[in-house]
Scaffold this motif. Structure first.
Motif, mmCIF file in Angstrom:
data_model
loop_
_atom_site.group_PDB
_atom_site.id
_atom_site.type_symbol
_atom_site.label_atom_id
_atom_site.label_comp_id
_atom_site.label_asym_id
_atom_site.label_seq_id
_atom_site.Cartn_x
_atom_site.Cartn_y
_atom_site.Cartn_z
ATOM 1 N N VAL A 103 94.688 24.605 58.335
ATOM 2 C CA VAL A 103 94.609 24.462 56.875
ATOM 3 C C VAL A 103 94.250 23.025 56.515
ATOM 4 C CG1 VAL A 103 95.920 24.545 54.722
ATOM 5 C CG2 VAL A 103 96.235 26.336 56.437
ATOM 6 N N PHE A 104 94.903 22.072 57.168
ATOM 7 C CA PHE A 104 94.626 20.657 56.908
ATOM 8 C C PHE A 104 93.139 20.365 57.074
ATOM 9 C CE2 PHE A 104 93.944 16.350 58.469
ATOM 10 C CZ PHE A 104 94.662 15.569 57.576
ATOM 11 N N TYR A 105 92.563 20.788 58.182
ATOM 12 C CA TYR A 105 91.159 20.458 58.442
ATOM 13 C C TYR A 105 90.203 21.258 57.562
ATOM 14 C CZ TYR A 105 92.789 17.692 62.361
ATOM 15 O OH TYR A 105 93.412 16.742 63.122
ATOM 16 N N GLN A 106 90.595 22.474 57.198
ATOM 17 C CA GLN A 106 89.735 23.250 56.301
ATOM 18 C C GLN A 106 89.736 22.668 54.893
ATOM 19 O OE1 GLN A 106 87.683 25.606 57.011
ATOM 20 N NE2 GLN A 106 88.244 26.106 59.125
ATOM 21 N N GLN A 107 90.773 21.919 54.532
ATOM 22 C CA GLN A 107 90.842 21.320 53.197
ATOM 23 C C GLN A 107 90.063 20.011 53.087
ATOM 24 O OE1 GLN A 107 95.072 21.067 52.382
ATOM 25 N NE2 GLN A 107 95.124 23.118 51.476
ATOM 26 N N ILE A 108 89.491 19.539 54.183
ATOM 27 C CA ILE A 108 88.629 18.357 54.134
ATOM 28 C C ILE A 108 87.236 18.806 53.693
ATOM 29 C CG2 ILE A 108 87.588 16.479 55.458
ATOM 30 C CD1 ILE A 108 89.964 16.687 57.396
ATOM 31 N N PRO A 109 86.699 18.265 52.611
ATOM 32 C CA PRO A 109 85.375 18.713 52.144
ATOM 33 C C PRO A 109 84.288 18.498 53.192
ATOM 34 C CG PRO A 109 86.474 17.374 50.486
ATOM 35 C CD PRO A 109 87.280 17.235 51.741
ATOM 36 N N HIS A 110 83.313 19.381 53.193
ATOM 37 C CA HIS A 110 82.172 19.238 54.104
ATOM 38 C C HIS A 110 81.097 18.319 53.525
ATOM 39 C CE1 HIS A 110 83.132 23.305 56.234
ATOM 40 N NE2 HIS A 110 84.090 22.422 56.341
ATOM 41 N N GLU A 111 81.042 18.219 52.198
ATOM 42 C CA GLU A 111 80.009 17.397 51.573
ATOM 43 C C GLU A 111 80.258 15.921 51.900
ATOM 44 O OE1 GLU A 111 81.995 19.505 50.204
ATOM 45 O OE2 GLU A 111 81.014 20.796 48.725
ATOM 46 N N PRO A 112 79.261 15.218 52.428
ATOM 47 C CA PRO A 112 79.461 13.822 52.863
ATOM 48 C C PRO A 112 80.051 12.926 51.782
ATOM 49 C CG PRO A 112 77.328 14.628 53.613
ATOM 50 C CD PRO A 112 77.884 15.680 52.701
ATOM 51 N N GLU A 113 79.603 13.082 50.528
ATOM 52 C CA GLU A 113 80.064 12.178 49.472
ATOM 53 C C GLU A 113 81.513 12.453 49.078
ATOM 54 O OE1 GLU A 113 78.197 15.764 47.522
ATOM 55 O OE2 GLU A 113 77.760 14.421 49.217
ATOM 56 N N LYS A 114 82.046 13.620 49.410
ATOM 57 C CA LYS A 114 83.408 13.975 49.024
ATOM 58 C C LYS A 114 84.430 13.761 50.137
ATOM 59 C CE LYS A 114 82.048 17.495 45.631
ATOM 60 N NZ LYS A 114 82.169 18.932 45.258
ATOM 61 N N ARG A 115 83.939 13.584 51.355
ATOM 62 C CA ARG A 115 84.854 13.530 52.501
ATOM 63 C C ARG A 115 85.784 12.319 52.455
ATOM 64 N NH1 ARG A 115 84.136 16.673 56.702
ATOM 65 N NH2 ARG A 115 84.555 15.168 58.364
ATOM 66 N N TRP A 116 85.365 11.273 51.739
ATOM 67 C CA TRP A 116 86.168 10.049 51.668
ATOM 68 C C TRP A 116 86.833 9.872 50.306
ATOM 69 C CZ3 TRP A 116 86.418 8.679 56.503
ATOM 70 C CH2 TRP A 116 85.338 8.935 57.343
ATOM 71 N N GLN A 117 86.820 10.915 49.488
ATOM 72 C CA GLN A 117 87.362 10.800 48.130
ATOM 73 C C GLN A 117 88.652 11.582 47.918
ATOM 74 O OE1 GLN A 117 84.186 12.060 45.547
ATOM 75 N NE2 GLN A 117 82.799 10.412 46.189
ATOM 76 N N THR A 118 88.948 12.511 48.797
ATOM 77 C CA THR A 118 90.137 13.341 48.636
ATOM 78 C C THR A 118 90.900 13.413 49.952
ATOM 79 O OG1 THR A 118 88.944 15.366 49.222
ATOM 80 C CG2 THR A 118 89.003 14.761 46.892
ATOM 81 N N PHE A 119 92.118 13.945 49.863
ATOM 82 C CA PHE A 119 92.919 14.123 51.071
ATOM 83 C C PHE A 119 93.556 15.502 51.024
ATOM 84 C CE2 PHE A 119 96.105 13.409 54.293
ATOM 85 C CZ PHE A 119 95.420 12.619 55.195
ATOM 86 N N PRO A 120 93.660 16.188 52.170
ATOM 87 C CA PRO A 120 94.187 17.560 52.174
ATOM 88 C C PRO A 120 95.556 17.657 51.516
ATOM 89 C CG PRO A 120 93.208 17.067 54.299
ATOM 90 C CD PRO A 120 93.209 15.776 53.520
ATOM 91 N N PRO A 121 95.697 18.485 50.486
ATOM 92 C CA PRO A 121 96.981 18.591 49.769
ATOM 93 C C PRO A 121 98.119 19.143 50.619
ATOM 94 C CG PRO A 121 95.386 20.216 48.959
ATOM 95 C CD PRO A 121 94.638 19.288 49.845
ATOM 96 N N ILE A 122 97.801 19.851 51.697
ATOM 97 C CA ILE A 122 98.858 20.390 52.550
ATOM 98 C C ILE A 122 99.735 19.277 53.120
ATOM 99 C CG2 ILE A 122 97.469 20.392 54.659
ATOM 100 C CD1 ILE A 122 100.044 23.064 53.616
ATOM 101 N N MET A 123 99.182 18.076 53.260
ATOM 102 C CA MET A 123 99.954 16.980 53.827
ATOM 103 C C MET A 123 101.139 16.613 52.949
ATOM 104 S SD MET A 123 100.668 14.918 56.200
ATOM 105 C CE MET A 123 99.289 15.172 57.315
ATOM 106 N N GLU A 124 100.939 16.613 51.629
ATOM 107 C CA GLU A 124 102.040 16.280 50.735
ATOM 108 C C GLU A 124 103.149 17.324 50.823
ATOM 109 O OE1 GLU A 124 102.520 13.425 49.188
ATOM 110 O OE2 GLU A 124 100.654 12.796 50.159
ATOM 111 N N GLU A 125 102.785 18.588 51.055
ATOM 112 C CA GLU A 125 103.803 19.623 51.244
ATOM 113 C C GLU A 125 104.622 19.339 52.497
ATOM 114 O OE1 GLU A 125 102.436 23.683 50.950
ATOM 115 O OE2 GLU A 125 100.724 23.075 49.721
ATOM 116 N N LEU A 126 103.942 18.966 53.560
ATOM 117 C CA LEU A 126 104.637 18.660 54.813
ATOM 118 C C LEU A 126 105.533 17.432 54.652
ATOM 119 C CD1 LEU A 126 101.797 19.224 57.452
ATOM 120 C CD2 LEU A 126 103.843 20.632 57.130
ATOM 121 N N LYS A 127 105.042 16.413 53.972
ATOM 122 C CA LYS A 127 105.821 15.187 53.787
ATOM 123 C C LYS A 127 107.096 15.472 52.988
ATOM 124 C CE LYS A 127 103.279 11.488 52.686
ATOM 125 N NZ LYS A 127 102.148 10.721 52.105
ATOM 126 N N ALA A 128 106.988 16.314 51.985
ATOM 127 C CA ALA A 128 108.175 16.668 51.194
ATOM 128 C C ALA A 128 109.207 17.384 52.068
ATOM 129 C CB ALA A 128 107.773 17.543 50.010
#
Length: 480
Positions: free
Chosen positions: A70-95
């Motif tokens: 899930v983490f890796y599927q939530q990383i955008p494939h579009e080059p310009e977006k890959r460095w602008q967001t972070f997989p939201p599943i991580m915040e669930e795990l951190k909580a």
């Protein structure tokens, strides 16, 4: 089981049918065996740490591994977006990790901000984290933040800690360590050429860095930058200093993400960065001018132990993949199942032996740090840093071989594990640097060793003479 087949990444792994609904997956934990602490060090692990290790083990197996895809599927494939967001599943795990008390475990008992663990105790937890590439961050224990937080905790002023250490410990921001440079041999840190000059109450930074891990992450808010403040110092180890540089400071340009064997490792990234007339106040220096080497040595010792123990966890997982493939009844070669072939049995046995050897090498280094400090454990740390990634690479390679062509493909997690492990033979100093350090430390013993051997020979000669005997060279003796 279904298999993720995203051809653009090596990140896919076997996943359960519920993985598209992470909360559903994580609500049904699998009953796990109890984590086995190596007998050799069990009496050095406190009851509190034993409980934490088991909780880390259950968290990694029940919470992190099921949502890895899930983490890796939530990383955008579009080059310009890959460095602008972070997989939201991580915040669930951190909580979830924070709720379980699995947070900032890496800061050892010498720091009031930490969990009160020894380096050895945390090392065992790091091994478990190494079973899943997203587990360390889920517990706020991932590089390069761990090393940078230790720098702030150990050397930072109260103001520096308040501004940077607190949000890092809270998991609100991330950081990067900017040391390596493109146009010099950075394995010798005295070659670092980034210029740090003085202008009034400010420092001005000019230089180009690359392979700056974590700098691509949109949450990265601060760099620790190494450069020369005292280029004319008679000691090459007193020329460097470390500055705190907010990532939004004018004059910083992210030139490009570096690709590790064509993998960009987004959104974490390993960036090439240009610093052009970057100004920061003089209060942003760590410890003082010319003390950069002191800072990085304090940062790298425990960090190398963390890397090595995570690597052992990765090697253990690769061995498990090897075992599972070997007993798969659908995999027969020349009338035998894979496990019935002697070469497969040898690979399994060698992997088991090598992993255990590597583990004890690292735990010995961790124990020495706990007893005498990182400086006294330099040789043991260097030994672990050289040996462990090499052994882990062997084990991963064997696991890939057992899987055939699938072991090279996007249907397996083994290629990405191999890439990361191969990278580790450069990270925090290449193998050659550590071997040279080991050799220097060993050679310091050479005069004493030679004198002892000479004394042994002289005593043998005295005993022969007292008994009316002569030396006969039945073996090749050193002519000392």
């Amino acid at each position: 089981l279904t298999i993720s087949r995203d051809a653009s990444h090596y990140h896919s792994i076997f996943r359960s049918e519920n993985e598209e609904n992470p909360s559903k997956t994580m609500s049904k934990p699998v009953k796990l065996r109890e984590y086995q602490i190596p007998t050799l060090v069990e009496n050095k692990v406190s009851p509190k740490a034993k409980q934490l290790i088991q909780k880390v083990f259950e968290f990694v197996e029940n919470e992190c591994i099921p949502v890895e895809s899930v983490f890796y599927q939530q990383i955008p494939h579009e080059p310009e977006k890959r460095w602008q967001t972070f997989p939201p599943i991580m915040e669930e795990l951190k909580a979830k990790a924070r709720a379980l008390g699995l947070w900032n475990l890496f800061l050892h008992k010498g720091y009031p901000e930490g969990a009160g663990l020894t380096v050895l105790e945390y090392g065992l937890m790091a091994e478990v984290m190494g079973r899943c590439p997203i587990a360390s961050e889920a517990m706020n224990c991932s590089a390069p933040d761990t090393g940078n937080m230790e720098v702030f905790a150990k050397y930072g002023t109260p103001e520096q800690k308040k501004q940077w250490l607190v949000p890092l410990l809270d998991g609100k921001i991330r950081s990067a360590f900017a040391m390596t440079e493109r146009f010099v041999a950075s394995s010798d840190a005295t070659n670092i050429n980034t210029a740090i000059t003085t202008e009034g109450n400010n420092y001005v930074i000019n230089g180009r860095k690359w392979w700056i891990s974590g700098a691509g992450d949109p949450r990265c808010k601060v760099f620790l930058v190494m450069g020369k403040t005292n280029p004319n110092s008679s000691s090459p180890h007193n020329q460097q200093s470390i500055l705190i540089v907010p990532s939004n400071t004018p004059g910083i340009t992210i030139v490009r993400p570096m690709r590790v064997m064509m993998e960009d490792d987004a959104p974490h990234g390993h960036m090439e960065i240009l610093f052009e007339n970057v100004k920061v106040p003089k209060s942003n220096i760590i410890l003082g001018e010319g003390r950069g080497f002191e800072v990085i040595q304090g940062r790298l010792g425990p960090g190398r132990i963390h890397h090595c123990m995570r690597s052992i966890g990765t090697a253990e997982l690769a061995l498990e993949y090897m075992l599972a493939r070997s007993v798969d009844p659908s995999r027969k070669v020349f009338g035998k199942q894979l496990y019935q072939h002697g070469v497969i049995q040898a690979d399994i046995a060698n992997s088991r032996a090598e992993i255990d050897q590597a583990r004890f090498l690292v735990l010995n280094a961790a124990d020495k740090i706990d007893l005498y400090g990182a400086k006294a454990a330099m040789k043991e740390i260097a030994l672990a840093k050289v040996v462990v990634p090499t052994i882990a690479l062997k084990v991963i390679d064997r696991a890939m071989q057992v899987h055939g062509a699938e072991g090279l493909s996007q249907d397996s997690k083994l290629p990405l594990a191999w890439i990361h492990m191969r990278t580790l033979r450069f990270a925090d100093g290449p193998d050659e640097t550590h071997r040279a350090q080991i050799a220097r430390l060993e050679l310091k013993r050479a005069p004493e060793v030679a004198q002892n051997l000479l004394g042994q020979r002289e005593r043998q000669d005295e005993n022969l003479k007292s008994r009316g005997l002569k030396r006969e060279e039945h073996f090749v003796a050193a002519k000392l």
